[in-house]
Design a protein around this motif. Structure first.
Motif, PDB file in Angstrom:
ATOM      1  N   ARG A  97       2.367  -2.001  -2.023  1.00 54.07           N
ATOM      2  CA  ARG A  97       3.585  -2.809  -2.111  1.00 54.07           C
ATOM      3  C   ARG A  97       3.301  -4.201  -2.662  1.00 54.07           C
ATOM      4  NH1 ARG A  97       7.407  -2.810   2.869  1.00 54.07           N
ATOM      5  NH2 ARG A  97       8.766  -3.611   1.221  1.00 54.07           N
ATOM      6  N   ARG A  98       2.030  -4.622  -2.631  1.00 53.81           N
ATOM      7  CA  ARG A  98       1.665  -5.915  -3.217  1.00 53.81           C
ATOM      8  C   ARG A  98       1.549  -5.854  -4.737  1.00 53.81           C
ATOM      9  NH1 ARG A  98      -2.791  -9.302   0.253  1.00 53.81           N
ATOM     10  NH2 ARG A  98      -1.707  -9.349   2.256  1.00 53.81           N
ATOM     11  N   LEU A  99       1.498  -4.657  -5.284  1.00 59.78           N
ATOM     12  CA  LEU A  99       1.428  -4.527  -6.736  1.00 59.78           C
ATOM     13  C   LEU A  99       2.767  -4.953  -7.348  1.00 59.78           C
ATOM     14  CD1 LEU A  99      -0.355  -1.088  -7.322  1.00 59.78           C
ATOM     15  CD2 LEU A  99      -1.316  -3.362  -7.729  1.00 59.78           C
ATOM     16  N   ASP A 100       2.724  -5.914  -8.236  1.00 59.87           N
ATOM     17  CA  ASP A 100       3.933  -6.387  -8.897  1.00 59.87           C
ATOM     18  C   ASP A 100       4.200  -5.506 -10.111  1.00 59.87           C
ATOM     19  OD1 ASP A 100       6.122  -7.814  -9.670  1.00 59.87           O
ATOM     20  OD2 ASP A 100       4.991  -9.486 -10.557  1.00 59.87           O
ATOM     21  N   ASP A 101       4.637  -4.292  -9.837  1.00 62.80           N
ATOM     22  CA  ASP A 101       4.811  -3.307 -10.896  1.00 62.80           C
ATOM     23  C   ASP A 101       5.956  -2.381 -10.513  1.00 62.80           C
ATOM     24  OD1 ASP A 101       4.683  -1.356 -12.812  1.00 62.80           O
ATOM     25  OD2 ASP A 101       2.533  -0.973 -12.607  1.00 62.80           O
TER      26      ASP A 101
ATOM     27  N   ARG B 193       7.672   2.767   8.719  1.00 63.44           N
ATOM     28  CA  ARG B 193       7.992   1.359   8.982  1.00 63.44           C
ATOM     29  C   ARG B 193       7.341   0.460   7.939  1.00 63.44           C
ATOM     30  NH1 ARG B 193       7.035   2.691  14.434  1.00 63.44           N
ATOM     31  NH2 ARG B 193       4.997   1.657  14.354  1.00 63.44           N
ATOM     32  N   HIS B 194       6.129   0.766   7.556  1.00 62.53           N
ATOM     33  CA  HIS B 194       5.444  -0.037   6.553  1.00 62.53           C
ATOM     34  C   HIS B 194       6.060   0.160   5.164  1.00 62.53           C
ATOM     35  CE1 HIS B 194       1.792  -1.666   8.679  1.00 62.53           C
ATOM     36  NE2 HIS B 194       2.249  -0.810   9.583  1.00 62.53           N
ATOM     37  N   ILE B 195       6.574   1.338   4.881  1.00 63.60           N
ATOM     38  CA  ILE B 195       7.254   1.578   3.603  1.00 63.60           C
ATOM     39  C   ILE B 195       8.516   0.730   3.513  1.00 63.60           C
ATOM     40  CG2 ILE B 195       8.499   3.293   2.231  1.00 63.60           C
ATOM     41  CD1 ILE B 195       6.545   5.409   3.300  1.00 63.60           C
ATOM     42  N   ASP B 196       9.234   0.656   4.618  1.00 60.33           N
ATOM     43  CA  ASP B 196      10.399  -0.234   4.736  1.00 60.33           C
ATOM     44  C   ASP B 196      11.385  -0.047   3.583  1.00 60.33           C
ATOM     45  OD1 ASP B 196      11.953  -2.149   5.996  1.00 60.33           O
ATOM     46  OD2 ASP B 196      11.030  -3.823   4.892  1.00 60.33           O
ATOM     47  N   GLY B 197      11.602   1.190   3.216  1.00 61.78           N
ATOM     48  CA  GLY B 197      12.618   1.476   2.207  1.00 61.78           C
ATOM     49  C   GLY B 197      12.210   1.220   0.772  1.00 61.78           C
ATOM     50  N   ASP B 198      10.949   0.928   0.496  1.00 68.85           N
ATOM     51  CA  ASP B 198      10.497   0.700  -0.885  1.00 68.85           C
ATOM     52  C   ASP B 198      10.741   1.979  -1.699  1.00 68.85           C
ATOM     53  OD1 ASP B 198       9.035   0.336  -3.278  1.00 68.85           O
ATOM     54  OD2 ASP B 198       7.645  -1.027  -2.298  1.00 68.85           O
ATOM     55  N   PRO B 199      11.606   1.926  -2.712  1.00 67.12           N
ATOM     56  CA  PRO B 199      11.949   3.148  -3.457  1.00 67.12           C
ATOM     57  C   PRO B 199      10.806   3.688  -4.314  1.00 67.12           C
ATOM     58  CG  PRO B 199      12.910   1.232  -4.530  1.00 67.12           C
ATOM     59  CD  PRO B 199      12.314   0.739  -3.229  1.00 67.12           C
ATOM     60  N   ARG B 200       9.733   2.910  -4.466  1.00 61.37           N
ATOM     61  CA  ARG B 200       8.598   3.370  -5.278  1.00 61.37           C
ATOM     62  C   ARG B 200       7.675   4.303  -4.504  1.00 61.37           C
ATOM     63  NH1 ARG B 200       5.533  -1.818  -6.934  1.00 61.37           N
ATOM     64  NH2 ARG B 200       5.744  -2.098  -4.673  1.00 61.37           N
ATOM     65  N   ILE B 201       7.885   4.420  -3.191  1.00 64.39           N
ATOM     66  CA  ILE B 201       6.987   5.193  -2.334  1.00 64.39           C
ATOM     67  C   ILE B 201       7.712   6.436  -1.825  1.00 64.39           C
ATOM     68  CG2 ILE B 201       5.513   5.131  -0.285  1.00 64.39           C
ATOM     69  CD1 ILE B 201       5.419   2.099  -0.571  1.00 64.39           C
TER      70      ILE B 201
END
Length: 381
Positions: free
Chosen positions: A225-229, A254-262
């Motif tokens: 998630r720290r990757l700015d991509d 919980r760590h994904i927290d809704g990140d659509p890239r994962i």
């Protein structure tokens, strides 16, 4: 005259196929590989699912399963495993115990034929968090398994370990040292797949394994998630239902927290694995403790031409060190994992050369040759 043995080899372990784990896969590949070479092989394991047959022949291997009374932590309770194992061991020329195995000490003491122990890893159970009764049971199980392992290792004619690096850092090293034989796990190559899991042109990172605490998946999620991509993707494949030791899927979400890239893919059946490896640019194995002693899946990824990012822990790091195909980061080091992912993205290693190196070092035939030599020497004693 004494009757000839019914089996050339008897393998004993807690969980056998169709259960999926690194330990199980090693036992299965050795059993089926030697059976294909003409060995008469019997496997004794627990019947970890009630609908499994108590006796069957699978790919030339006779499989005998003992009923389970209960599951505790990563192990099972059932006196029938000891009884059935001793019966089949007595009918065999040599025995191969796969540790950790709580029954190993008793089996090694009572064995009437040579015993070879394959020591996969130190057992790791949480004893400092969770309900008190769970912590107490885990602590007792931890001590019982370690005691049993020491007894079995000291009574073995040979102890097979995945690498000397791991063995030297194991709690069992004093019991391993005198009879150690380093043999990597057999790593069957994958076929050619199609990139059906790709979601665009960006860096695709893949994880494949049980979603359990020791795999450190949440640290990989934080690092990714720290990757700015915005085009990057993280594909997490693996079982999180019915997993021995308990799943941490909720923590990972919980760590994904809704990140659509994962994307959490769940359990991937065998027929989808080739496509999974064909879809990723980096394979990640962010293990956090010594329960992970080798990481067969990283070799499988390398053989498919995918570099691996692994944790700097004994045994696991040796594959990247031996092949030069990937990167190593400290366990739980989110910043280090992010930096390694960016480096593998920006300066990817030669995939063909990496695949060739992994295939040469970890081929199934070479591993089976080594196991045959160990069993033959032990049988001769």
């Amino acid at each position: 005259m004494q009757d000839p043995p019914h089996h050339d080899l008897c393998i004993v372990l807690t969980y056998y196929s169709p259960y999926v784990s690194g330990l199980t896969n090693v036992a299965r590949d050795v059993a089926e590989g030697l059976a294909a070479r003409g060995w008469k092989v019997c496997v004794v394991a627990s019947r970890h699912e009630p609908d499994l047959p108590t006796r069957e022949v699978v790919n030339g291997v006779e499989v005998v399963r003992a009923p389970v009374l209960a599951k505790v932590g990563k192990g099972t309770i059932g006196l029938n495993l000891t009884r059935l194992a001793l019966r089949e061991m007595a009918r065999s020329a040599v025995v191969n115990l796969h540790l950790p195995l709580v029954e190993a000490g008793v089996l090694a003491r009572l064995a009437t034929v040579p015993v070879v122990s394959t020591y996969h890893c130190d057992v790791s159970l949480p004893t400092d968090d969770g309900p008190r009764v769970v912590r107490t049971v885990n602590a007792l199980q931890h001590k019982a398994i370690d005691f049993s392992s020491r007894v079995a290792l000291k009574r073995s004619t040979a102890v097979v370990v995945s690498s000397e690096d791991y063995a030297r850092h194991s709690r069992m090293w004093p019991a391993i040292e005198g009879s150690m034989v380093a043999v990597p796990p057999p790593c069957p190559p994958r076929g050619t797949g199609s990139p059906t899991f790709r979601r665009g042109p960006g860096l695709h990172v893949g994880f494949l394994g049980r979603i359990v605490e020791e795999k450190g998946v949440e640290y990989l999620v934080d690092a990714f998630r720290r990757l700015d991509d915005p085009d990057a993707r993280l594909l997490i494949g693996g079982d999180f239902q019915g997993v021995a030791g308990g799943s941490v899927a909720a923590t990972v979400r919980r760590h994904i927290d809704g990140d659509p890239r994962i994307e959490m893919l769940g359990f991937l059946p065998e027929e989808q694995l080739d496509d999974f490896y064909a879809s990723i640019d980096v394979f990640a194995l962010p293990s956090v403790n010594a329960f992970e002693a080798f990481g067969i899946v990283q070799v499988v990824a390398m053989m498919a031409g995918v570099p691996a990012l692994v944790s700097d822990i004994p045994g696991v790091r040796t594959v990247v060190e031996n092949t030069g195909f990937g990167a190593v980061a400290k366990p739980r080091d989110v910043a280090g994992l992010t930096e390694a992912l960016a480096r593998l993205r920006d300066t990817p290693p030669d995939r063909a050369a990496g695949a060739a190196s992994a295939s040469a070092l970890y081929s199934v035939d070479a591993v089976l040759d080594a196991y045959e030599a160990v069993f033959a020497k032990s049988r001769g004693r």
